[in-house]
Design a protein around this motif. Structure first.
Motif, PDB file in Angstrom:
ATOM      1  N   ILE A 116      -4.230 119.813  53.802  1.00 11.29           N
ATOM      2  CA  ILE A 116      -3.459 119.728  54.964  1.00 11.29           C
ATOM      3  C   ILE A 116      -3.715 120.153  56.094  1.00 11.29           C
ATOM      4  CG2 ILE A 116      -1.638 120.083  56.079  1.00 11.29           C
ATOM      5  CD1 ILE A 116       0.171 119.256  52.929  1.00 11.29           C
ATOM      6  N   TYR A 117      -4.819 121.776  55.810  1.00 11.04           N
ATOM      7  CA  TYR A 117      -5.279 122.846  56.950  1.00 11.04           C
ATOM      8  C   TYR A 117      -6.512 122.005  57.520  1.00 11.04           C
ATOM      9  CZ  TYR A 117      -7.885 126.839  59.184  1.00 11.04           C
ATOM     10  OH  TYR A 117      -7.630 127.814  59.953  1.00 11.04           O
ATOM     11  N   TYR A 118      -6.986 121.118  56.592  1.00 14.45           N
ATOM     12  CA  TYR A 118      -8.363 121.069  57.323  1.00 14.45           C
ATOM     13  C   TYR A 118      -7.964 119.761  58.041  1.00 14.45           C
ATOM     14  CZ  TYR A 118     -12.728 118.568  57.173  1.00 14.45           C
ATOM     15  OH  TYR A 118     -14.139 118.546  57.523  1.00 14.45           O
ATOM     16  N   TYR A 119      -7.184 118.501  57.707  1.00 14.74           N
ATOM     17  CA  TYR A 119      -6.277 117.894  58.125  1.00 14.74           C
ATOM     18  C   TYR A 119      -5.931 118.274  59.905  1.00 14.74           C
ATOM     19  CZ  TYR A 119      -4.121 113.595  59.943  1.00 14.74           C
ATOM     20  OH  TYR A 119      -3.714 112.462  60.578  1.00 14.74           O
ATOM     21  N   CYS A 120      -5.416 118.753  60.145  1.00 14.56           N
ATOM     22  CA  CYS A 120      -4.710 119.560  60.908  1.00 14.56           C
ATOM     23  C   CYS A 120      -5.892 120.166  62.140  1.00 14.56           C
ATOM     24  CB  CYS A 120      -3.955 120.510  61.082  1.00 14.56           C
ATOM     25  SG  CYS A 120      -2.172 119.434  60.256  1.00 14.56           S
ATOM     26  N   ILE A 121      -7.101 120.476  60.950  1.00 15.94           N
ATOM     27  CA  ILE A 121      -8.132 121.201  62.406  1.00 15.94           C
ATOM     28  C   ILE A 121      -8.731 119.917  62.970  1.00 15.94           C
ATOM     29  CG2 ILE A 121     -10.017 122.882  61.709  1.00 15.94           C
ATOM     30  CD1 ILE A 121      -8.119 124.140  61.767  1.00 15.94           C
ATOM     31  N   THR A 122      -8.856 119.299  61.775  1.00 17.63           N
ATOM     32  CA  THR A 122      -9.505 117.975  61.972  1.00 17.63           C
ATOM     33  C   THR A 122      -8.652 117.060  63.544  1.00 17.63           C
ATOM     34  OG1 THR A 122      -9.932 117.325  60.151  1.00 17.63           O
ATOM     35  CG2 THR A 122     -10.183 115.502  62.317  1.00 17.63           C
ATOM     36  N   ILE A 123      -7.298 117.371  63.847  1.00 15.18           N
ATOM     37  CA  ILE A 123      -6.492 116.824  64.723  1.00 15.18           C
ATOM     38  C   ILE A 123      -7.406 117.904  66.246  1.00 15.18           C
ATOM     39  CG2 ILE A 123      -4.132 116.101  65.729  1.00 15.18           C
ATOM     40  CD1 ILE A 123      -5.450 114.446  63.320  1.00 15.18           C
ATOM     41  N   LEU A 124      -7.072 118.883  65.851  1.00 16.29           N
ATOM     42  CA  LEU A 124      -7.190 120.147  67.315  1.00 16.29           C
ATOM     43  C   LEU A 124      -8.514 119.586  67.356  1.00 16.29           C
ATOM     44  CD1 LEU A 124      -6.198 122.611  68.745  1.00 16.29           C
ATOM     45  CD2 LEU A 124      -6.160 123.617  66.246  1.00 16.29           C
ATOM     46  N   ALA A 125      -9.708 119.713  66.316  1.00 15.08           N
ATOM     47  CA  ALA A 125     -10.761 119.141  67.502  1.00 15.08           C
ATOM     48  C   ALA A 125     -10.935 118.130  68.317  1.00 15.08           C
ATOM     49  CB  ALA A 125     -11.613 119.642  66.216  1.00 15.08           C
ATOM     50  N   GLN A 126     -10.568 117.541  67.607  1.00 15.98           N
ATOM     51  CA  GLN A 126      -9.862 116.332  67.960  1.00 15.98           C
ATOM     52  C   GLN A 126      -9.685 116.274  70.240  1.00 15.98           C
ATOM     53  OE1 GLN A 126      -8.047 112.862  66.125  1.00 15.98           O
ATOM     54  NE2 GLN A 126      -9.895 111.730  66.006  1.00 15.98           N
ATOM     55  N   TRP A 127      -8.209 117.003  69.421  1.00 14.03           N
ATOM     56  CA  TRP A 127      -7.720 117.431  71.000  1.00 14.03           C
ATOM     57  C   TRP A 127      -8.699 118.278  72.096  1.00 14.03           C
ATOM     58  CZ3 TRP A 127      -3.319 115.691  73.836  1.00 14.03           C
ATOM     59  CH2 TRP A 127      -2.556 115.106  73.227  1.00 14.03           C
TER      60      TRP A 127
END
Length: 388
Positions: free
Chosen positions: A355-366
């Motif tokens: 879950i954390y890794y996925y959210c980091i991925t989304i934040l990196a897109q932002w």
């Protein structure tokens, strides 16, 4: 207004679901339904090859990489090595020159890029000096299996195959939760790529190991990477980009979340253009399965950043509509809270890690989108030290 909010809600939910669950599931079903043989190989095919390594300030690993190149199992009179140094300012060039002087029996040379403009530009410049039939590209910190070049060349069994991607194996997958999460994601993605290539054409490769015909090399804008641009370019020109996962390269994933986050930000430096890079992709009749592959594997994933925002905002206004919307809202908030719990604690739980890794991925897109709008997106970057 209510209809508009619901439209946004369900469209955003669909994009997230399809990109992360629906498409991977559908491609696995397709792989079973569409009965096509595995890739054909011809090991007697031994064309001339140049193995190009792009390096910028890689003094920590370049000697190991050079030693690794010597282990490649391919006829010596058919293979050359080219180190494209992207304006290195450390000892990289000196180490390469010393190595060349000590190995006069090997056809290896150094090309020095005078102005640092990133990996793609260095490849563009160095390629113009290549005279072999094929190019094999690899990174300075990626160690090639001894049979990797032979495997790549054996896969070019027809004229329509323009690009072959090898398999990147994460060598430090068990070091910590960061590298383990990246390895888990990567293993799943490799399975999808194998099926895409078998049916028609992959949507992306990887920079650690891939090959293309030298005559069909294309000078991409330095801001772009070959990983995403080459398969797309060839597919739009009625050529195939496939993968051979017996051609292996070993590389370390980032062992710190800072390194992995920076890597993902760099990967998203052209995210807006990559959502729909060419209108021709909408021509399903001409491009067939590739249009479907790109939408599910690329477009939906490149829209995750804004889909999650729109899903949350529309959900806020729809909470009072029904219990369904309330439960979805609670689910979203819980999801993000779990990511924060992982961020601020040292709990090592498989599901929290993902879950954390996925959210980091989304934040990196932002951050990637922010860099594009502010002019901070650049064709070069600082390497992740934990991957060296």
């Amino acid at each position: 207004m209510e209809f508009f909010l619901k439209a946004i809600f369900f469209l955003s939910a669909f994009i997230i679901f399809w990109g992360m669950i629906g498409y991977p599931l559908s491609i696995k079903i397709l792989g079973r339904v569409i009965k096509k043989k595995k890739i054909i190989k011809d090991y007697s095919y031994e064309p001339t090859v140049t193995v190009m390594v792009v390096a910028h300030n890689e003094e920590k690993v370049i000697k190991t990489k050079l030693d690794n190149l010597l282990e490649i199992n391919y006829p010596k009179d058919r293979i050359k090595f080219l180190i494209a140094s992207d304006n290195s300012s450390d000892r990289t060039n000196d180490i390469v020159r010393d190595f060349i002087n000590k190995h006069t029996d090997i056809d290896i040379r150094l090309y020095e890029v005078k102005e640092r403009m990133g990996k793609t530009n260095a490849q563009n410049e160095a390629q113009k000096t290549v005279r072999t039939d094929y190019l094999v590209m690899t990174d300075a910190n990626s160690m090639l299996d001894k049979d990797s070049v032979k495997e790549l060349m054996a896969t070019f069994t027809s004229e329509d195959i323009a690009y072959v991607s090898g398999k990147l194996v994460i060598s430090n997958d068990s070091v910590n939760d960061v590298s383990n999460s990246e390895a888990s994601y990567w293993d799943s993605d490799l399975e999808i790529r194998e099926i895409e290539g078998r049916i028609q054409s992959i949507t992306a490769g990887n920079g650690a190991i891939y090959a293309c015909r030298n005559e069909s090399y294309y000078d991409f804008n330095p801001i772009n990477s070959h990983d995403a641009s080459m398969p797309l370019h060839y597919a739009l020109n009625n050529k195939r980009a496939i993968c051979n996962h017996d051609a292996i390269a070993y590389e370390k994933a980032g062992e710190t979340i800072e390194d992995e986050f920076s890597r993902k930000v760099r990967m998203n430096r052209v995210i807006l253009k990559a959502i729909l890079p060419d209108l021709r992709l909408l021509n399903i009749i001409k491009y067939k399965w590739f249009s479907y592959f790109y939408f599910g594997h690329r477009t939906c994933r490149y829209l995750l950043w804004i889909s999650h925002l729109f899903l949350l905002i529309s959900n806020v206004f729809l909470i009072e509509e029904s219990l369904f919307y309330l439960l979805i809202f609670i689910g979203q908030i819980t999801f993000y809270i779990l990511a924060l719990i992982k961020a601020f604690t040292k709990i090592n739980n498989k599901y929290l890690n993902l879950i954390y890794y996925y959210c980091i991925t989304i934040l990196a897109q932002w951050v990637g989108v922010y860099n594009i709008f502010t002019g901070k997106a650049k064709p070069f970057w600082e390497k992740a030290e934990s991957t060296r």
